[in-house]
Design a protein around this motif. Sequence first.
Motif: not given
Length: 72
Positions: A1-9, A11-15, A18-20, A52-57
């Motif tokens: 999960m974390q790797a996917a968020f890192i790979k797609e960039q 993670a912006q400010c980080g606020y 965690n919830g995402m 960062a909604h597109i990156e999060i999706m």
Amino acid sequence: MQAAFIKEQAAQCGYCLNGMIMSVKALLLRTPRPTENEVLETLRYNLCRCGAHIEIMRAAMRAAGYVAEAQD
């Protein structure tokens, strides 16, 4: 999960991060191959102020196995 968020960039400010991540992880435990609409529904109450909604999706879809790694 974390790797996917890192790979797609995703993670912006980080606020909101965690919830995402927790929301997507809970969805994947219930539904291993969710549709894009299911991901959108899951994340609708998690607000990203950085836009960062597109990156999060993309990260959520990558974590679900829909985004393949590029072959070099």
